[in-house]
Design a protein around this motif. Structure first.
Motif, short mmCIF file in Angstrom:
data_model
loop_
_atom_site.label_atom_id
_atom_site.label_comp_id
_atom_site.label_asym_id
_atom_site.label_seq_id
_atom_site.Cartn_x
_atom_site.Cartn_y
_atom_site.Cartn_z
N SER A 227 0.83 -1.20 0.00
CA SER A 227 0.00 0.00 0.00
C SER A 227 0.87 1.25 0.00
O SER A 227 1.62 1.44 -0.94
CB SER A 227 -0.95 -0.06 1.19
OG SER A 227 -2.08 0.70 0.89
N LYS A 231 3.95 1.96 -2.64
CA LYS A 231 4.31 3.15 -3.41
C LYS A 231 5.78 3.44 -3.12
O LYS A 231 6.59 3.73 -4.01
CB LYS A 231 3.46 4.36 -3.00
CG LYS A 231 1.93 4.14 -3.05
CD LYS A 231 1.18 5.42 -2.63
CE LYS A 231 -0.14 5.21 -1.90
NZ LYS A 231 -1.23 4.65 -2.61
N GLU A 267 -9.12 4.88 -5.81
CA GLU A 267 -8.65 6.16 -5.29
C GLU A 267 -8.11 7.03 -6.43
O GLU A 267 -7.43 6.55 -7.32
CB GLU A 267 -7.54 5.89 -4.26
CG GLU A 267 -7.01 7.14 -3.59
CD GLU A 267 -6.03 6.84 -2.45
OE1 GLU A 267 -5.31 5.82 -2.53
OE2 GLU A 267 -6.00 7.63 -1.50
N PHE A 276 -3.47 12.87 2.21
CA PHE A 276 -2.04 12.56 2.36
C PHE A 276 -1.15 13.47 1.53
O PHE A 276 -0.18 12.99 0.93
CB PHE A 276 -1.78 11.10 1.95
CG PHE A 276 -2.56 10.09 2.73
CD1 PHE A 276 -2.27 9.85 4.07
CD2 PHE A 276 -3.60 9.36 2.14
CE1 PHE A 276 -2.98 8.90 4.80
CE2 PHE A 276 -4.31 8.41 2.86
CZ PHE A 276 -4.00 8.18 4.19
N HIS A 371 -7.24 -6.12 0.91
CA HIS A 371 -6.05 -5.27 0.89
C HIS A 371 -5.10 -5.71 2.01
O HIS A 371 -5.38 -5.48 3.19
CB HIS A 371 -6.56 -3.84 1.15
CG HIS A 371 -5.52 -2.79 1.09
ND1 HIS A 371 -4.88 -2.45 -0.07
CD2 HIS A 371 -5.01 -1.97 2.05
CE1 HIS A 371 -4.03 -1.47 0.16
NE2 HIS A 371 -4.08 -1.17 1.45
#
Ligand code: GTR
Length: 392
Positions: A227, A231, A267, A276, A371
């Motif tokens: 997650s 990234k 998203e 964020f 997830h």
């Protein structure tokens, strides 16, 4: 004839129906000036550098420092034989200093007790460290199945992202930022690094130590993250070519997910930047609600890993991460590998769950479930490393 029918059926069962297709995706092999890129030289001298510059200025931000002059390692604890004698555990403190002070963090390495230097998987842990990367192994979690990793002949190394800087808005004024920047100054350059880049910086400092450790094979190290950590794993691999593999687990928006694909449940930049913003540089906000007007997309960030190995993973219930978008980034990044005479993602369509695509240098798998980072995902990553001869 019969074999043909069976082959066709096998294909149908291993490919899930997916009607979603990307649209108007920025062309990987065309420069911003409109020139076609057809040679490795053009890629390495023109296209890859201009893409890296764009992602640095517009998304992840510019770092004021890479390896600092003041960097040292020390044993945080004496080495210890653990895991029924199968592994040696090292706890290492990384100490660093810059113009505004100094800081440190500790990471854990379980190294199989072997004659040869071992390849390694470095996890950037973005979850509660006590529950997920317990160095004592009192608490075990599928998020970091260190025993299984060691049993398969790989070193399992992990650090907690919060030890580099906290995962909060004010994280940008603490930890590593407070060592290399004047954080009392209100002015923040629009291209100044965000928290994802800071965590990736931490992973590179662990690599600095790996290179000094004779028990480890620094040429075969994978960085893994889930997650927000997924990234970060991509950011780590793209900016630090010493990593031979980056595993981006369920990384979604601003990770492996392509923006130029219509996935309403996933998203978008408007969501991620609202909550964020501090993960990115300030310039990133300019692309909110305008991501498809931006001249790059995430497949071009993944392409900057070429010719090294990349693993992308999705979970069936994880619509927020945008599974097809993660898959398509791999497909569309592939021409970069072809310039090196290799293959990127070899695929016949979006795969069914538990049918990993691992023929080329990009691995993609879809796992049934939520997830998460699970032993199934880890085993796919280790299978891929095995396939590329990491355990010779
Ligand atoms: C979500 C965020 C995602 C993803 C995730 C996670 O809240 O929107 O981009 O990074 O957190 O890290 O679990």
């Amino acid at each position: 004839m019969k074999t043909k029918v069976m082959f066709a059926m096998a294909l149908i069962f291993s490919v899930a129906a997916s009607a979603v297709q990307p649209e108007n995706v920025p062309e990987l092999m065309t420069t911003f000036g409109g020139e076609k890129v057809s040679t490795l030289e053009q890629w390495e001298t023109i296209r890859a550098p201009e893409l890296l510059k764009e992602f640095t200025r517009e998304e992840y931000g510019r770092r004021p420092v890479e390896r600092p002059a003041a960097l040292a390692f020390e044993k945080a604890e004496p080495d210890k034989v653990m895991m029924d004698g199968q592994a040696i555990r090292k706890r290492i403190r990384v100490m660093y200093a810059g113009p505004y002070g100094g800081s440190s963090f500790v990471f854990t390495a379980f190294i199989p007790r072997k004659e040869k230097p071992t390849p390694a998987f470095l996890l950037i842990c973005n979850r509660n460290p006590d529950e997920n990367i317990d160095p004592e192994r009192q608490v075990k979690s599928g998020f970091w199945p260190a025993e299984e990793i060691v049993a398969r002949g790989y070193a399992a190394i992990a650090f907690w992202n919060g030890d580099i800087t906290p995962d909060r808005q004010h994280g940008r004024t603490l930890g590593v930022f407070s060592v290399f920047e004047d954080v009392t100054c209100q002015y923040r350059p629009r291209d100044g690094w965000g928290v994802l880049s800071a965590w990736a910086w931490g992973a590179s400092r662990v690599m600095d130590w790996i290179e000094t450790e004779p028990l480890l094979d620094a040429k075969h190290v994978a960085v893994v993250g889930h997650s927000r950590g997924g990234k970060t794993a991509l950011v780590t691999g793209v900016y630090d070519k010493r990593f031979a593999m980056a595993c981006s687990n369920d990384s979604g928006c601003s990770g492996a997910k392509l923006n130029h694909i219509d996935l309403p449940k996933s998203e978008h930049l408007s969501d991620i930047v609202r909550t964020f913003q501090f993960w990115f540089c300030l310039n990133y906000t300019t692309h909110v609600n305008a991501e498809t007007a931006w001249r790059v997309d995430q497949h071009e960030f993944i392409a900057l890993m070429a010719p090294r190995l990349v693993c992308i993973a999705s979970a069936t219930e994880d619509h927020w991460a945008g599974q097809e978008g993660e898959y398509w980034s791999g497909v569309l990044a592939s021409p970069a590998w072809e310039l090196y005479g290799a293959k990127g993602l070899v695929a016949n369509g979006f795969p069914a769950p538990e049918h990993p695509l691992q023929e080329g240098c990009i691995s993609y798998h879809l796992r049934t479930g939520k997830h998460n980072l699970t032993p199934y995902d880890w085993n796919c990553y280790m299978d891929f490393a095995d396939r590329h001869g990491w355990r010779q």
